[in-house]
Design an enzyme around this catalytic site. Structure first.
Site, PDB file in Angstrom:
ATOM      1  N   HIS A  25      43.041  85.296  37.673  1.00  0.00           N
ATOM      2  CA  HIS A  25      43.957  84.153  37.748  1.00  0.00           C
ATOM      3  C   HIS A  25      44.996  84.418  38.837  1.00  0.00           C
ATOM      4  O   HIS A  25      46.040  85.023  38.591  1.00  0.00           O
ATOM      5  CB  HIS A  25      44.641  83.926  36.393  1.00  0.00           C
ATOM      6  N   HIS A  27      46.517  82.316  42.370  1.00  0.00           N
ATOM      7  CA  HIS A  27      46.501  81.099  43.174  1.00  0.00           C
ATOM      8  C   HIS A  27      46.680  81.402  44.663  1.00  0.00           C
ATOM      9  O   HIS A  27      47.599  82.127  45.048  1.00  0.00           O
ATOM     10  CB  HIS A  27      47.616  80.156  42.718  1.00  0.00           C
ATOM     11  N   ASP A  29      47.741  79.434  47.058  1.00  0.00           N
ATOM     12  CA  ASP A  29      49.014  78.949  47.589  1.00  0.00           C
ATOM     13  C   ASP A  29      50.206  79.625  46.926  1.00  0.00           C
ATOM     14  O   ASP A  29      51.361  79.304  47.237  1.00  0.00           O
ATOM     15  CB  ASP A  29      49.129  77.427  47.466  1.00  0.00           C
ATOM     16  N   GLY A 186      48.303  72.315  37.615  1.00  0.00           N
ATOM     17  CA  GLY A 186      49.430  71.406  37.758  1.00  0.00           C
ATOM     18  C   GLY A 186      50.129  71.183  36.428  1.00  0.00           C
ATOM     19  O   GLY A 186      49.912  71.911  35.457  1.00  0.00           O
ATOM     20  N   GLU A 216      50.144  76.932  28.335  1.00  0.00           N
ATOM     21  CA  GLU A 216      51.243  77.471  29.149  1.00  0.00           C
ATOM     22  C   GLU A 216      52.480  76.597  28.963  1.00  0.00           C
ATOM     23  O   GLU A 216      53.506  77.059  28.474  1.00  0.00           O
ATOM     24  CB  GLU A 216      50.834  77.521  30.622  1.00  0.00           C
ATOM     25  N   ASP A 312      48.960  85.354  38.570  1.00  0.00           N
ATOM     26  CA  ASP A 312      49.231  83.927  38.731  1.00  0.00           C
ATOM     27  C   ASP A 312      49.641  83.621  40.172  1.00  0.00           C
ATOM     28  O   ASP A 312      48.857  83.075  40.931  1.00  0.00           O
ATOM     29  CB  ASP A 312      50.302  83.457  37.745  1.00  0.00           C
TER      30      ASP A 312
END
Length: 378
Positions: A25, A27, A29, A186, A216, A312
């Site tokens: 996990h 990201h 960006d 998102g 989350e 994350d």
């Protein structure tokens, strides 16, 4: 003595960066180098809140400690702004892999949302191809430097948009060109997985795996939706599953009673992709406390859930996978065997074939063995 790139397992002289690890996990960006943001921003005339890499990194860390997922996500306005061209995407992906390899990651799943990278005219397919070119560049350079790493893309659809089926089709279209799975990301609250039921139907019909952000910023209903509507094989974060676990104490002994949802997830070995520092920053575990020791990760671990540790967003949390493992080891008294278990959990949940998962498991065990032998000899 350690260097700036070395993280010790608490109570030992074991450098965690030297251990083989699995990242599920992470990201794209959320993992840019601050200097890269500065370089790319200069090329597009984007004004930044800081002028040096050190100051910009500190700004991201400060803005990410809001206790709100919605506020946390606003920092991505800057990172996505510099990732709107094939060149920008390729550079970011290239460096992303190098940073994972430097941290000892040997299998990394890199998630991102192509629909957020079309402001300069890239098609969805062009964006995926640009990222894959960068990932390939990074793997080749890492291997030339003697590091072993493999990576795969996780294609995310944004929950608040209505492009789920389109993005699912994109992911399946690139399944033999670097894409290994699908995700939705998102704002979670108010945007359940059921909004994209057609996307998940397509994935199921294509026998294509999905992980879903759930548990989350929303509770048990969100997790149920991830399983029932999303057919999720893994849960992104999933920390609020702890709401379905009741702890009682009798004669000094603690007992846990699992609700039906928690019991199903445990028994079916559905992976929990926890990201400890991020979960603190976004307030995901606020009902249990605001320190690492309050994180339900250890509850899941002690009860035998298939729990994993992840980063994350390395930029926003100022972290690495090695650092996250050190933090949870310090909070919960984990030793090298526990760190190994967490990595084997992640390997078993990777979106790879059975044979590749077994190979990955063997590589992790082989990488840990010298350190375990040294500990046993003491």
């Amino acid at each position: 003595m350690t260097t700036a790139t070395e993280t010790l397992l608490p109570g030992t002289d074991i450098v965690l960066e030297q251990l083989p690890k699995v990242s599920l996990h992470d990201h794209l960006d959320g993992g840019l180098r601050p200097q890269t943001i500065i370089d790319l921003a200069a090329g597009i005339g984007l004004e930044l809140p800081a002028s040096t890499a050190e100051e910009l990194g500190a700004w991201f860390a400060e803005k990410s400690n809001s206790g709100s997922l919605v506020e946390y996500l606003k920092t991505f306005d800057i990172t996505t702004a510099v990732m709107q061209t094939a060149e920008g995407l390729r550079r970011v992906a290239h460096e992303f892999v190098l940073d994972l390899a430097a941290d000892g990651v040997i299998w990394g799943e890199i998630r991102w949302a192509p629909e957020q990278h079309q402001q300069k005219g890239l098609s969805l397919d062009e964006a995926v191809e640009a990222v894959q070119a960068g990932l390939d560049d990074g793997v080749a350079e890492a291997r030339a430097d003697g590091r072993t790493i493999r990576v795969g893309q996780l294609i995310s659809a944004m929950r608040h948009a209505d492009r789920g089926l389109e993005i699912a089709e994109l992911a399946v279209r690139h399944r033999h060109a670097g894409v290994v799975g699908f995700d939705i990301a998102g704002a979670e609250a108010g945007f359940p997985a059921g909004r994209m039921r057609d996307a998940f139907d397509h994935l199921a019909q294509s026998f294509f795996p999905a992980t879903v952000h759930a548990g989350e910023a929303d509770g048990l209903d969100s997790i149920r939706g991830a399983l029932l509507d999303g057919r999720a094989l893994r849960l992104g974060h999933g920390v609020r599953l702890a709401e379905d676990i009741e702890i009682s104490t009798e004669n000094g002994t603690s007992y846990a009673r699992l609700g039906e949802l928690a019991e199903w997830i445990k028994d079916r070995r559905i992976c929990l992709e926890t990201s400890p520092s991020s979960n603190l920053q976004t307030g995901a575990i606020a009902q249990w406390g605001d320190e690492m020791v309050d994180h339900p990760l250890d509850l899941f671990y002690q009860l035998g859930f298939l729990v994993t540790v992840n980063t994350d967003n390395r930029l926003m949390s100022g972290t690495t996978l090695s650092r996250e493992l050190a933090l949870v080891s310090d909070a919960f008294g984990y030793d090298l065997d526990d760190v190994l278990t967490l990595q084997l959990n992640a390997a078993s949940a990777a979106f790879l074939s059975v044979d590749d998962r077994e190979t990955l498991t063997d590589a992790i065990i082989a990488g840990f063995e010298p350190f375990l032998d040294a500990e046993d000899a003491r």
